[in-house]
Motif scaffolding. Structure first.
Motif, short mmCIF file in Angstrom:
data_model
loop_
_atom_site.label_atom_id
_atom_site.label_comp_id
_atom_site.label_asym_id
_atom_site.label_seq_id
_atom_site.Cartn_x
_atom_site.Cartn_y
_atom_site.Cartn_z
N TRP A 85 -122.92 49.34 51.21
CA TRP A 85 -123.87 49.85 50.22
C TRP A 85 -123.51 49.46 48.79
CZ3 TRP A 85 -128.25 50.96 52.14
CH2 TRP A 85 -128.35 51.51 53.42
N LYS A 86 -122.37 48.84 48.59
CA LYS A 86 -121.88 48.59 47.23
C LYS A 86 -122.90 47.85 46.35
CE LYS A 86 -118.21 46.40 44.58
NZ LYS A 86 -116.92 45.70 44.61
N ASP A 87 -123.34 46.68 46.76
CA ASP A 87 -124.24 45.89 45.91
C ASP A 87 -125.57 46.60 45.66
OD1 ASP A 87 -122.32 43.89 45.74
OD2 ASP A 87 -123.19 42.68 47.34
N ASP A 88 -126.14 47.16 46.71
CA ASP A 88 -127.42 47.86 46.56
C ASP A 88 -127.29 49.09 45.67
OD1 ASP A 88 -128.71 46.02 48.18
OD2 ASP A 88 -128.56 47.26 49.98
N ALA A 89 -126.21 49.85 45.84
CA ALA A 89 -126.01 51.07 45.04
C ALA A 89 -125.81 50.73 43.57
CB ALA A 89 -124.83 51.87 45.58
N LEU A 90 -125.00 49.71 43.29
CA LEU A 90 -124.77 49.32 41.90
C LEU A 90 -126.04 48.78 41.26
CD1 LEU A 90 -121.21 47.75 42.16
CD2 LEU A 90 -121.85 49.95 41.12
N MET A 91 -126.82 48.02 42.02
CA MET A 91 -128.10 47.51 41.51
C MET A 91 -129.05 48.66 41.24
SD MET A 91 -129.83 44.73 40.75
CE MET A 91 -129.15 43.39 41.68
N LYS A 95 -126.22 48.85 37.12
CA LYS A 95 -124.96 48.32 36.58
C LYS A 95 -125.10 46.93 35.97
CE LYS A 95 -120.17 47.37 37.20
NZ LYS A 95 -119.20 48.19 36.58
N PRO A 96 -125.83 46.03 36.59
CA PRO A 96 -125.88 44.68 36.00
C PRO A 96 -126.52 44.63 34.62
CG PRO A 96 -126.67 44.65 38.27
CD PRO A 96 -126.52 46.09 37.87
N ILE A 97 -127.38 45.61 34.28
CA ILE A 97 -128.11 45.52 33.01
C ILE A 97 -127.83 46.66 32.04
CG2 ILE A 97 -130.01 44.13 33.95
CD1 ILE A 97 -131.62 46.73 34.25
N ARG A 98 -127.10 47.68 32.47
CA ARG A 98 -126.81 48.82 31.60
C ARG A 98 -125.35 48.82 31.17
NH1 ARG A 98 -130.53 53.50 31.92
NH2 ARG A 98 -132.30 52.85 33.14
N LYS A 99 -125.09 49.50 30.08
CA LYS A 99 -123.73 49.57 29.55
C LYS A 99 -123.00 50.83 30.00
CE LYS A 99 -125.20 46.98 25.57
NZ LYS A 99 -125.55 46.99 24.18
N THR A 100 -123.41 51.39 31.11
CA THR A 100 -122.84 52.62 31.63
C THR A 100 -121.57 52.34 32.42
OG1 THR A 100 -125.10 53.41 31.89
CG2 THR A 100 -123.40 54.66 33.00
N ALA A 101 -120.64 53.28 32.38
CA ALA A 101 -119.43 53.19 33.19
C ALA A 101 -119.80 53.60 34.62
CB ALA A 101 -118.34 54.08 32.63
N ILE A 102 -120.06 52.62 35.46
CA ILE A 102 -120.42 52.84 36.86
C ILE A 102 -119.51 51.98 37.72
CG2 ILE A 102 -122.20 52.67 38.64
CD1 ILE A 102 -124.28 52.63 36.40
#
Length: 128
Positions: A85-91, A95-102
């Motif tokens: 689930w890592k890639d789907d959850a981060l997307m 995560k790829p477009i926000r500056k949040t600590a995720i």
């Protein structure tokens, strides 16, 4: 879908999600974040994916977002679960477009996720 609260301390929340995440469930998580930001000025959450089966295919997802860009700068999110689930959850969390600590951690690295979430805190439920 089940969302179970494991522990809460002020702006810190540890929850467990199982089954499929619905739009309604997502809105509950969003309100939890908004409430923590209003009361404490920050929001830290450990999301443990246990028996997670993805996202429901119901209408309404197109109108969802997890907090505003300004709010997300005061947020720290750790997801722990099966690496499939890592890639789907981060997307999903942006995560790829926000500056949040995720960050996403495999289930075997739960302790490391807690330490990461507690960074910069004098007292934290994640350090208990």
């Amino acid at each position: 879908m089940t969302i179970e609260s494991i522990k809460t301390l002020d702006s810190e929340h540890w929850i467990r999600i199982g089954g499929q995440l619905t739009v309604g469930d997502f809105h509950k998580l969003q309100r939890l974040g908004e409430s923590s930001l209003e009361r404490f000025g920050r929001f830290r959450i450990l999301i443990e994916l246990d028996g997670f089966q993805g996202w429901s295919r119901e209408p309404g997802w197109e109108d969802t977002f997890f907090l505003s860009e300004d709010e997300l700068q005061r947020v720290r999110i750790a997801m722990v679960g099966d690496e499939k689930w890592k890639d789907d959850a981060l997307m999903f969390m942006g995560k790829p477009i926000r500056k949040t600590a995720i960050e996403f951690f495999p289930a075997s690295r739960l302790a490391e996720a807690k330490v990461w979430l507690a960074e910069g805190s004098v007292q934290s439920l994640f350090l208990e």
